[in-house]
Scaffold this motif. Sequence first.
Motif, short mmCIF file in Angstrom:
data_model
loop_
_atom_site.label_atom_id
_atom_site.label_comp_id
_atom_site.label_asym_id
_atom_site.label_seq_id
_atom_site.Cartn_x
_atom_site.Cartn_y
_atom_site.Cartn_z
N GLY A 74 0.78 -1.29 -0.19
CA GLY A 74 -0.10 -0.01 0.02
C GLY A 74 0.76 1.36 -0.08
N LEU A 75 2.05 1.20 -0.21
CA LEU A 75 2.80 2.47 -0.35
C LEU A 75 3.54 2.49 -1.69
N ASP A 76 3.00 3.59 -2.33
CA ASP A 76 3.62 4.03 -3.79
C ASP A 76 4.54 5.12 -3.84
N LEU A 77 5.93 4.65 -4.22
CA LEU A 77 6.95 5.62 -4.24
C LEU A 77 7.58 5.43 -5.74
N ASP A 78 7.79 6.68 -6.29
CA ASP A 78 8.50 6.41 -7.50
C ASP A 78 9.81 6.41 -7.30
#
Length: 116
Positions: A74-78
């Motif tokens: 659940g953690l979206d980091l580019d």
Amino acid sequence: MDTRTYTALVVPAGNSEPMRLEQVGPDLRALESLVGGPLESVIRGDWHVYLNAESGTMVLPVNFRAGQLMHECGLDLDGIRGTAVFLGRGEHASEADIPDHLARLAEELFGAPLAA
């Protein structure tokens, strides 16, 4: 001085390098050695991940596995770059062993048992 060690999930950026479980201490220098530079931390629930704070300026390779593992939680980091070191979060934000659910998820996602 804290001499305990904790089980960490180390996810190298190179897909040909195996992910592994490794015993690490709370020593910042040892963690910096694993990520190849100064630390930054991303916290999510009962775990956190250490990354190289200068990964963008150093142009480290993208770490697709660490990015996907974080996305599945659940953690979206580019642009997660370089080696990632996942640990659990203990009482008062102290270090702890990687949670079992996170290690199992890594094994399921990438289809291989973790090297010890």
